[in-house]
Design a protein around this motif. Structure first.
Motif, PDB file in Angstrom:
ATOM      1  N   ARG A 162     -68.491   4.644 -21.169  1.00  0.00           N
ATOM      2  CA  ARG A 162     -67.603   3.478 -21.281  1.00  0.00           C
ATOM      3  C   ARG A 162     -66.491   3.744 -22.287  1.00  0.00           C
ATOM      4  NH1 ARG A 162     -71.791  -1.673 -21.693  1.00  0.00           N
ATOM      5  NH2 ARG A 162     -72.685  -1.525 -19.596  1.00  0.00           N
ATOM      6  N   ALA A 164     -64.002   6.102 -20.926  1.00  0.00           N
ATOM      7  CA  ALA A 164     -63.191   5.473 -19.876  1.00  0.00           C
ATOM      8  C   ALA A 164     -62.046   4.671 -20.460  1.00  0.00           C
ATOM      9  CB  ALA A 164     -64.062   4.566 -19.006  1.00  0.00           C
ATOM     10  N   TYR A 165     -62.127   4.320 -21.759  1.00  0.00           N
ATOM     11  CA  TYR A 165     -61.024   3.620 -22.399  1.00  0.00           C
ATOM     12  C   TYR A 165     -59.862   4.550 -22.709  1.00  0.00           C
ATOM     13  CZ  TYR A 165     -64.310  -0.200 -23.314  1.00  0.00           C
ATOM     14  OH  TYR A 165     -65.215  -1.216 -23.184  1.00  0.00           O
ATOM     15  N   ASN A 198     -63.465  -1.437  -9.429  1.00  0.00           N
ATOM     16  CA  ASN A 198     -62.146  -0.963  -9.836  1.00  0.00           C
ATOM     17  C   ASN A 198     -61.240  -2.140 -10.153  1.00  0.00           C
ATOM     18  OD1 ASN A 198     -62.184   2.105  -9.239  1.00  0.00           O
ATOM     19  ND2 ASN A 198     -63.020   1.185  -7.388  1.00  0.00           N
ATOM     20  N   ASN A 254     -59.815  -3.525 -16.485  1.00  0.00           N
ATOM     21  CA  ASN A 254     -60.322  -2.150 -16.539  1.00  0.00           C
ATOM     22  C   ASN A 254     -61.586  -2.053 -17.373  1.00  0.00           C
ATOM     23  OD1 ASN A 254     -58.506   0.031 -15.186  1.00  0.00           O
ATOM     24  ND2 ASN A 254     -57.052  -1.403 -16.110  1.00  0.00           N
ATOM     25  N   ASP A 255     -61.666  -2.817 -18.449  1.00  0.00           N
ATOM     26  CA  ASP A 255     -62.881  -2.797 -19.272  1.00  0.00           C
ATOM     27  C   ASP A 255     -64.081  -3.324 -18.484  1.00  0.00           C
ATOM     28  OD1 ASP A 255     -61.356  -1.819 -21.273  1.00  0.00           O
ATOM     29  OD2 ASP A 255     -61.371  -3.618 -22.512  1.00  0.00           O
ATOM     30  N   SER A 273     -65.063  -0.871 -15.796  1.00  0.00           N
ATOM     31  CA  SER A 273     -65.751   0.274 -16.400  1.00  0.00           C
ATOM     32  C   SER A 273     -67.203  -0.057 -16.700  1.00  0.00           C
ATOM     33  CB  SER A 273     -65.031   0.705 -17.677  1.00  0.00           C
ATOM     34  OG  SER A 273     -65.758   1.691 -18.358  1.00  0.00           O
ATOM     35  N   ARG A 329     -68.992  -0.201 -13.395  1.00  0.00           N
ATOM     36  CA  ARG A 329     -69.029   1.087 -12.703  1.00  0.00           C
ATOM     37  C   ARG A 329     -70.099   2.001 -13.292  1.00  0.00           C
ATOM     38  NH1 ARG A 329     -64.092   1.760 -12.659  1.00  0.00           N
ATOM     39  NH2 ARG A 329     -63.784   2.905 -14.597  1.00  0.00           N
ATOM     40  N   TYR A 330     -70.231   2.010 -14.598  1.00  0.00           N
ATOM     41  CA  TYR A 330     -71.198   2.904 -15.229  1.00  0.00           C
ATOM     42  C   TYR A 330     -72.591   2.305 -15.318  1.00  0.00           C
ATOM     43  CZ  TYR A 330     -67.221   5.792 -16.397  1.00  0.00           C
ATOM     44  OH  TYR A 330     -66.105   6.580 -16.319  1.00  0.00           O
TER      45      TYR A 330
END
Length: 655
Positions: A83, A86-87, A345, A430-431, A434, A437-438
């Motif tokens: 995470r 991903a930032y 996404n 996006n946060d 993320s 997604r993870y």
């Protein structure tokens, strides 16, 4: 006059190298750059060089307070590291500390890290009932009889928060979006609604407005349409017993006897009995059964919203959660969960608003379709009249951790994917994407301390490291000029060009992929200097051997290059492979060391092929190159001259 076929054109290779420099430094000064020229030349520095932020997360498995297993803690560490990366932040340090804590350290000032420890457990639950969550002791307007349509002021009545209407096949209509009012939070997060993607069957009715009010909650005599509770862990049972002792037996007995939301206006004495529940802490509220949390009107959304993380984690149990801070929902078991999502996404929708698009797995899509069919048809009458939307359909709550982010009314059987929509910024979307997604964390975390870390120690270490690197580089240059003389200038210029290439690459990579330079990275670049110096020794000593064997300097240069090239490539390839393997298997700052070592090695090969060999070819055509005192070839040239003076001793002829 054109050179003979096969003869090297050093000017072309030098021109290619010059073009690389022009492109690289154009990116440095003009690509995603801001500020003055000095600011544009600054690479991203790591925590040990400029300081940063350090957050400590304490982990527990559940509200029972037991420490997590070592396997779960390591899995959580890896997810948190993904995470953070991903930032767009590289060189983050995410390490375990003891058997409970994970420490996250990021370079840069004033970073908000608390969100990286959120569980991100997504649940889709049907809304079975709705009730007032204000916690008022006596609120006649908040509990109207079933079937009425209340119009109280404030937030006593539940409001539908969007719709999940499908888009008709072949229609150009946009996907419907929810319209829930924002739920206030301490972090000032944007309001979020859920809008499943169009697909399947349904009438495509418009979403209800945010001001629509569904019917009132059911009467106390309505049976609870929830499955039986699972066995309670002993520690939770002990906490529940302590709560029973705190509220006293009359209050506990009155709450246990409720079969639905209590009508305090009809029985004022009941309000006095249930009043102690309004004084419980969020931790104490969390150990109560879902039915008690929902049925007791003095238990407010203010208490429910502050429950510890993972309070409604069990997807096989019903749950109670609030929306808009004042509407209390009784939720069904979760029939679609975060693991049913294959990808998430952040995208822009047709109105140029940021949304989080969810793609379901094969099984997850089947579950989602089945859930929407069940809600659309209100199978078994599970959804109470109070929980229905404006069009009389069940709603499905999208629950992230303890929070309802949306509860859209299902207006058709949906066979497509879904979206979570709201007043997202690009970063917010996006946060959240993320986190989803993870995957959800297997461990529940509570942020403990977040502090800014100074770079005082890093500054002193940086000065010491740069001083050591400068002294080492100076010694290499002095030795090169002393031993190789004119050839020493080739070594010096090659090292300068390599350093400029590496520096430019660091600045560009810092902006594009978030690469951060640390002390370990500087160490990797210093080690690469040794590899570069070795390649010089290999080439120059091979050149001397060729001249001793009777060749002229002009013909010895290309032959020495051909014979030394394989050794140079092999040595650099081994270093590069070592760096790649180290990068793959390592974590933290060791990755930075490996990346810097590999980058410097690759760029050294670029300088070898595009500068060192061409410049040597040009030097071989000068008179100074034939002088032993100037060229640095030493005794190789006198031996060559002696052989030419006495041809009888010549053993090797020039090729």
């Amino acid at each position: 006059m054109a050179p003979p076929q096969g003869q090297m054109r050093p000017g072309r290779q030098l021109a290619v190298l010059g073009l690389i420099f022009v492109v690289l430094y154009s990116l440095v000064f003009f690509s995603d750059a801001s500020g003055g020229w000095k600011d544009r030349l600054e690479p991203r520095l790591g925590l040990d060089l400029i300081g940063g932020t350090r957050l400590t997360l304490e982990a527990t498995n559940n509200i029972d307070g037991k420490p997590p297993t070592a396997e779960n803690l390591e899995e959580a560490r890896q997810i948190i590291e993904n995470r953070v990366n991903a930032y767009g932040v590289a060189e983050a340090e995410v390490v375990t500390e003891g058997n409970r804590n994970i420490v996250v350290s990021l370079p840069g000032e004033n970073r908000e890290l608390t969100d990286v420890g959120s569980a991100a457990e997504l649940r889709f639950r049907k809304v079975l009932k709705a009730a007032d969550g204000s916690g008022a002791v006596a609120a006649p307007a908040a509990t109207p009889s079933a079937g009425a349509t209340p119009t109280p002021s404030g937030s006593a009545a539940p409001k539908p928060s969007g719709s999940a209407a499908p888009k008709p096949s072949g229609s150009a209509a946009p996907k419907p979006s929810g319209s829930a009012s924002p739920k206030p939070s301490g972090s000032a997060a944007p309001k979020v609604t859920a809008s499943p993607n169009a697909g399947g069957q349904g009438g495509g009715a418009p979403a209800p407005s945010a001001s629509a009010t569904p019917s009132a909650p059911a009467s106390p005599s309505a049976p609870a349409a929830t499955p039986s509770a699972a066995p309670v862990p002993q520690s939770v049972a002990d906490q529940r017993k302590a709560v029973e002792q705190k509220v006293k037996a009359p209050a506990w007995a009155a709450a246990s006897a409720l079969q639905g939301p209590a009508d305090l206006a009809a029985d004022p004495s009941l309000a006095e009995k249930l009043k102690p529940f309004g004084e419980l802490s969020p931790q104490e509220i969390a150990v109560l059964t879902p039915q008690m949390q929902f049925n007791v009107p003095t238990i407010s959304c203010a208490q429910l919203d502050k429950r510890p993380a993972a309070s409604i984690k069990d997807e096989k149990q019903p749950a109670v959660a609030c929306e808009d801070g004042a509407v209390k929902y009784l939720l069904d078991v979760a029939k679609v969960v975060g693991t049913d999502i294959s990808d998430a996404n952040a995208v822009l929708d047709q109105t140029s608003a940021w949304v989080v698009s969810l793609d379901f797995t094969g099984d997850g899509q089947d579950k989602w379709t089945a859930l929407t069919r069940e809600a659309f048809n209100n199978e078994g009458g599970a959804c109470d009249q109070s929980a229905l939307g404006q069009d009389g359909k069940c709603r499905v709550a999208v629950v992230l951790d303890n929070e309802i982010v949306s509860s859209p009314e299902i207006q058709g059987v949906l066979t497509g994917d879904s979206q979570i929509t709201g007043n997202f910024t690009s970063k917010d979307a996006n946060d959240l994407a993320s986190d989803l997604r993870y995957g959800a964390l297997p461990v529940t975390f509570v942020p403990q301390t977040q502090q800014n870390v100074t770079a005082t120690l890093g500054d002193s270490q940086l000065r010491a490291g740069l001083l050591a690197a400068g002294i080492g580089l100076l010694l290499v240059v002095v030795y090169s000029f002393f031993y190789y003389r004119l050839l020493g200038s080739v070594i010096f210029l090659s090292l300068v060009l390599s350093a400029l290439l590496v520096f430019g690459a660091l600045v560009v990579l810092g902006r594009q992929i978030g690469f951060t330079l640390t002390l370990a990275g500087i160490a990797g670049m210093i080690v690469s200097l040794g590899v570069a110096a070795d390649s010089f020794v290999i080439y120059f000593e091979r050149l001397k051997d060729e001249i001793r064997e009777g060749r002229s300097p002009r013909s010895a240069v290309p032959r020495a290059w051909i014979r030394a090239r394989r050794t140079i490539i092999s040595a650099n390839a081994i270093t590069l492979m070592s760096a790649v393997v180290l990068y793959i298997v390592s974590v933290g700052t060791v990755k930075g060391f490996a990346f810097a070592l590999g980058l410097a090695t690759v760029l050294d090969l670029v300088v070898v092929f595009l500068f060192r060999h061409p410049i040597m070819t040009m030097f071989a055509r000068t008179r100074a190159f034939l002088s032993p005192r100037v060229s640095g070839l030493g005794r190789a040239l006198p031996a060559r001259a002696a052989e030419q003076a006495n041809p009888r001793n010549t053993r090797v002829k020039e090729a």
